[in-house]
Design an enzyme around this catalytic site. Structure first.
Site, PDB file in Angstrom:
ATOM      1  N   ILE A  52       0.772  -1.221   0.560  1.00  0.00           N
ATOM      2  CA  ILE A  52      -0.204  -0.124   0.198  1.00  0.00           C
ATOM      3  C   ILE A  52       0.576   1.224   0.055  1.00  0.00           C
ATOM      4  O   ILE A  52       0.366   2.207  -0.218  1.00  0.00           O
ATOM      5  CB  ILE A  52      -1.119   0.135   1.087  1.00  0.00           C
ATOM      6  CG1 ILE A  52      -0.516   0.194   3.033  1.00  0.00           C
ATOM      7  CG2 ILE A  52      -1.681  -1.112   0.981  1.00  0.00           C
ATOM      8  CD1 ILE A  52      -1.245   0.400   3.627  1.00  0.00           C
ATOM      9  N   GLN A  75      -1.036  -2.871   9.008  1.00  0.00           N
ATOM     10  CA  GLN A  75       0.407  -4.086   9.920  1.00  0.00           C
ATOM     11  C   GLN A  75      -0.543  -4.045  11.352  1.00  0.00           C
ATOM     12  O   GLN A  75      -1.056  -3.429  12.274  1.00  0.00           O
ATOM     13  CB  GLN A  75       1.446  -3.375  10.323  1.00  0.00           C
ATOM     14  CG  GLN A  75       2.577  -3.711  11.183  1.00  0.00           C
ATOM     15  CD  GLN A  75       1.812  -4.193  13.031  1.00  0.00           C
ATOM     16  OE1 GLN A  75       1.980  -5.341  12.787  1.00  0.00           O
ATOM     17  NE2 GLN A  75       2.103  -3.467  13.731  1.00  0.00           N
ATOM     18  N   TYR A 140       0.062   0.624  18.003  1.00  0.00           N
ATOM     19  CA  TYR A 140      -0.822   0.299  16.603  1.00  0.00           C
ATOM     20  C   TYR A 140      -2.507   0.984  17.254  1.00  0.00           C
ATOM     21  O   TYR A 140      -3.017   1.245  15.787  1.00  0.00           O
ATOM     22  CB  TYR A 140      -1.338  -1.858  17.052  1.00  0.00           C
ATOM     23  CG  TYR A 140      -2.469  -2.166  15.985  1.00  0.00           C
ATOM     24  CD1 TYR A 140      -2.020  -2.329  15.178  1.00  0.00           C
ATOM     25  CD2 TYR A 140      -3.569  -2.344  17.201  1.00  0.00           C
ATOM     26  CE1 TYR A 140      -3.444  -2.503  14.537  1.00  0.00           C
ATOM     27  CE2 TYR A 140      -4.130  -3.054  16.409  1.00  0.00           C
ATOM     28  CZ  TYR A 140      -4.963  -2.816  15.435  1.00  0.00           C
ATOM     29  OH  TYR A 140      -5.745  -3.806  14.664  1.00  0.00           O
ATOM     30  N   ASN A 169     -13.669  -8.486  19.354  1.00  0.00           N
ATOM     31  CA  ASN A 169     -12.877  -9.914  18.790  1.00  0.00           C
ATOM     32  C   ASN A 169     -13.346 -10.474  17.765  1.00  0.00           C
ATOM     33  O   ASN A 169     -13.960 -11.687  17.469  1.00  0.00           O
ATOM     34  CB  ASN A 169     -12.229 -10.806  19.955  1.00  0.00           C
ATOM     35  CG  ASN A 169     -11.619  -9.746  20.970  1.00  0.00           C
ATOM     36  OD1 ASN A 169     -12.236  -8.862  21.926  1.00  0.00           O
ATOM     37  ND2 ASN A 169     -10.109 -10.093  21.140  1.00  0.00           N
ATOM     38  N   VAL A 183      -7.096 -16.383  19.426  1.00  0.00           N
ATOM     39  CA  VAL A 183      -7.682 -17.652  20.204  1.00  0.00           C
ATOM     40  C   VAL A 183      -8.557 -18.492  19.970  1.00  0.00           C
ATOM     41  O   VAL A 183      -7.947 -19.577  20.008  1.00  0.00           O
ATOM     42  CB  VAL A 183      -8.221 -16.769  21.894  1.00  0.00           C
ATOM     43  CG1 VAL A 183      -9.400 -15.911  21.391  1.00  0.00           C
ATOM     44  CG2 VAL A 183      -7.846 -17.933  22.834  1.00  0.00           C
ATOM     45  N   ARG A 207     -14.795 -11.422  27.202  1.00  0.00           N
ATOM     46  CA  ARG A 207     -13.471 -10.411  25.972  1.00  0.00           C
ATOM     47  C   ARG A 207     -15.402 -10.798  24.666  1.00  0.00           C
ATOM     48  O   ARG A 207     -16.584 -11.745  25.297  1.00  0.00           O
ATOM     49  CB  ARG A 207     -12.591 -12.224  24.679  1.00  0.00           C
ATOM     50  CG  ARG A 207     -10.995 -11.967  25.232  1.00  0.00           C
ATOM     51  CD  ARG A 207     -11.067 -10.272  25.222  1.00  0.00           C
ATOM     52  NE  ARG A 207      -9.886  -9.933  25.956  1.00  0.00           N
ATOM     53  CZ  ARG A 207      -9.369  -9.641  26.585  1.00  0.00           C
ATOM     54  NH1 ARG A 207     -10.115  -9.129  27.703  1.00  0.00           N
ATOM     55  NH2 ARG A 207      -7.995  -9.077  26.805  1.00  0.00           N
TER      56      ARG A 207
END
Length: 307
Positions: A52, A75, A140, A169, A183, A207
């Site tokens: 990109i 990333q 991030y 998630n 996970v 989560r």
């Protein structure tokens, strides 16, 4: 409709591509294949193998003239963003600006951008909604949130509509178990091999797991909607890691015990998100419950591990 999707050979991107094509859209993919896989690519989509950040990206946009850009490429490793914040920013900020400029100069009308729950840090209240204070704990998270600001600027200056989708998630078929966020994939693969997976901490952390096909639907609905803004895409369901492990073990009929180890530095204890704004403005809500999503995911790994 002509749609260009960056990162379309990856886990989430490839599911979005499949649903776009199923809905009759013409799709081209821009992916450097650092995380993408050839087997993920829909045969009806055309692949441009470019980074990109490549200056030639503008030529692809001018050739294809997409009406919509879905910018998935990024990333995505939190530890890597800590180890190498310069390259993290190079991909997620400079790379994104290269894509946004190509979109602007080629007449793109709308941009769909997957943001991240990493921008919230340790929650001040639950469930997390779009008004929750932001407290990034790593580079991030900073880079993902920075792009949200740029999208607002591109809307104000150049009248390019945008929808940011903040995912909780995500899990499902094609997820790479080597990533720190996978996970469900890790548990599935380890237990299928009769091995004990690691659980960091006591496993009682909470989560919010959302199935990848629900994520793909959110992208379609964001394209079709007249709304512009930021939306959580989640289930608002509290799932403890121990509960997830037990559910997968039961579905696989495996009596395997996990290996508990030290909590990872920077891990958030509890997090789940409200999707009420997405329901109101996009008409989206999750359709898959965790059991059905996990069973589909298990069936995928059973087939892929036999190959």
């Amino acid at each position: 409709m002509k749609i260009l999707i960056t990162g379309g050979a990856g886990f989430i991107g490839s599911h979005v591509v499949d649903l776009l094509i199923e809905n009759g859209h013409e799709v081209c993919i821009l992916d450097n294949m650092s995380h993408g896989k050839i087997e993920n690519i829909n045969s009806k989509a055309f692949l441009y193998r470019f980074d990109i950040r490549d200056e030639k990206v503008i030529e692809i946009f001018k050739e294809e003239k997409p009406e919509v850009l879905i910018h998935n490429a990024a990333q995505i490793s939190v530890p890597y963003s800590v180890e190498d914040p310069i390259n993290d920013a190079s991909v997620n900020i400079i790379g994104t600006l290269n894509i946004l400029e190509a979109a602007r100069k080629s007449g793109v009308k709308k941009i769909i951008y997957p943001a991240s729950a990493a921008i919230f840090g340790n929650p001040e209240y639950l469930p997390i909604d779009e008004k929750h204070p932001l407290e990034m704990l790593c580079g991030y998270g900073v880079t993902k949130h920075t792009v949200e600001h740029y999208l607002k600027i591109y809307k104000n200056l150049y009248n390019i509509d945008y929808v940011c989708l903040r995912y909780s998630n995500v899990y499902g078929p094609r997820q790479d178990s080597s990533g720190e966020g996978g996970v469900v994939a890790i548990f599935c693969e380890k237990m299928l091999e009769n091995e004990s997976p690691f659980i960091y901490g006591d496993g009682e952390q909470i989560r919010d797991f959302v199935y990848v096909k629900d994520i793909a639907r959110a992208n379609i609905m964001a394209i079709e909607s007249n709304s512009c803004g930021i939306y959580n895409i989640s289930t608002n369901q509290k799932v403890r890691v121990n509960e997830l492990f037990q559910l997968i073990g039961k579905a696989l009929n495996r009596n395997i015990k996990p290996i508990y180890t030290n909590t990872r530095e920077g891990d958030i204890r509890n997090s789940y998100m409200s999707y009420e704004k997405a329901k109101k403005h996009l008409g989206w809500k999750p359709e898959y419950n965790l059991i059905d999503g996990v069973i589909e995911t298990i069936n995928y790994y059973k087939k892929s591990m036999k190959k």
